[in-house]
Design an enzyme around this catalytic site. Structure first.
Site, PDB file in Angstrom:
ATOM      1  N   MET A 124      -6.834 -10.182  -5.047  1.00  0.00           N
ATOM      2  CA  MET A 124      -7.189  -8.980  -5.772  1.00  0.00           C
ATOM      3  C   MET A 124      -6.212  -7.869  -5.373  1.00  0.00           C
ATOM      4  O   MET A 124      -6.494  -7.078  -4.486  1.00  0.00           O
ATOM      5  CB  MET A 124      -8.631  -8.599  -5.442  1.00  0.00           C
ATOM      6  CG  MET A 124      -9.075  -7.371  -6.141  1.00  0.00           C
ATOM      7  SD  MET A 124     -10.808  -6.895  -5.967  1.00  0.00           S
ATOM      8  CE  MET A 124     -11.529  -7.995  -4.845  1.00  0.00           C
ATOM      9  N   PRO A 125      -5.064  -7.789  -6.026  1.00  0.00           N
ATOM     10  CA  PRO A 125      -4.080  -6.748  -5.702  1.00  0.00           C
ATOM     11  C   PRO A 125      -4.584  -5.352  -6.067  1.00  0.00           C
ATOM     12  O   PRO A 125      -5.329  -5.174  -7.034  1.00  0.00           O
ATOM     13  CB  PRO A 125      -2.879  -7.105  -6.559  1.00  0.00           C
ATOM     14  CG  PRO A 125      -3.089  -8.505  -6.986  1.00  0.00           C
ATOM     15  CD  PRO A 125      -4.556  -8.734  -7.005  1.00  0.00           C
ATOM     16  N   TYR A 126      -4.157  -4.410  -5.272  1.00  0.00           N
ATOM     17  CA  TYR A 126      -4.476  -3.002  -5.473  1.00  0.00           C
ATOM     18  C   TYR A 126      -3.164  -2.236  -5.370  1.00  0.00           C
ATOM     19  O   TYR A 126      -2.491  -2.295  -4.349  1.00  0.00           O
ATOM     20  CB  TYR A 126      -5.466  -2.532  -4.401  1.00  0.00           C
ATOM     21  CG  TYR A 126      -5.732  -1.053  -4.384  1.00  0.00           C
ATOM     22  CD1 TYR A 126      -6.739  -0.499  -5.157  1.00  0.00           C
ATOM     23  CD2 TYR A 126      -4.969  -0.202  -3.587  1.00  0.00           C
ATOM     24  CE1 TYR A 126      -6.995   0.864  -5.130  1.00  0.00           C
ATOM     25  CE2 TYR A 126      -5.217   1.156  -3.560  1.00  0.00           C
ATOM     26  CZ  TYR A 126      -6.226   1.684  -4.333  1.00  0.00           C
ATOM     27  OH  TYR A 126      -6.471   3.036  -4.307  1.00  0.00           O
TER      28      TYR A 126
END
Length: 72
Positions: free
Chosen positions: A1-3
């Site tokens: 889950m990239p931010y």
């Protein structure tokens, strides 16, 4: 889950430009790291130029000085 957190000065970035940044960052993570766009979060923060400094000086003052230099 990239931010991804993109910070820009609040100097007239349009909604369309923000959309392009969101799409571009999402695509970059997908292309380079194989990340799923559905779980990629991109946040854009606009920062007052008084709160952004370069080389020990506020961006507000830098911009003002550059404007004054153009007038000369």
């Amino acid at each position: 889950m990239p931010y991804v957190n993109i910070k820009v000065t609040n100097e007239g970035v349009t909604s369309e430009q923000k959309q392009q940044l969101i799409e571009g960052a999402t695509k970059l993570l997908q292309d380079v790291l194989g990340k799923n766009p559905a779980t990629t979060f991109v946040i854009i923060e606009e920062v007052e130029t008084d709160n952004w400094g370069i080389a020990g000086e506020q961006v507000t003052k830098i911009r003002k000085r550059k404007e004054n230099e153009k007038d000369i």
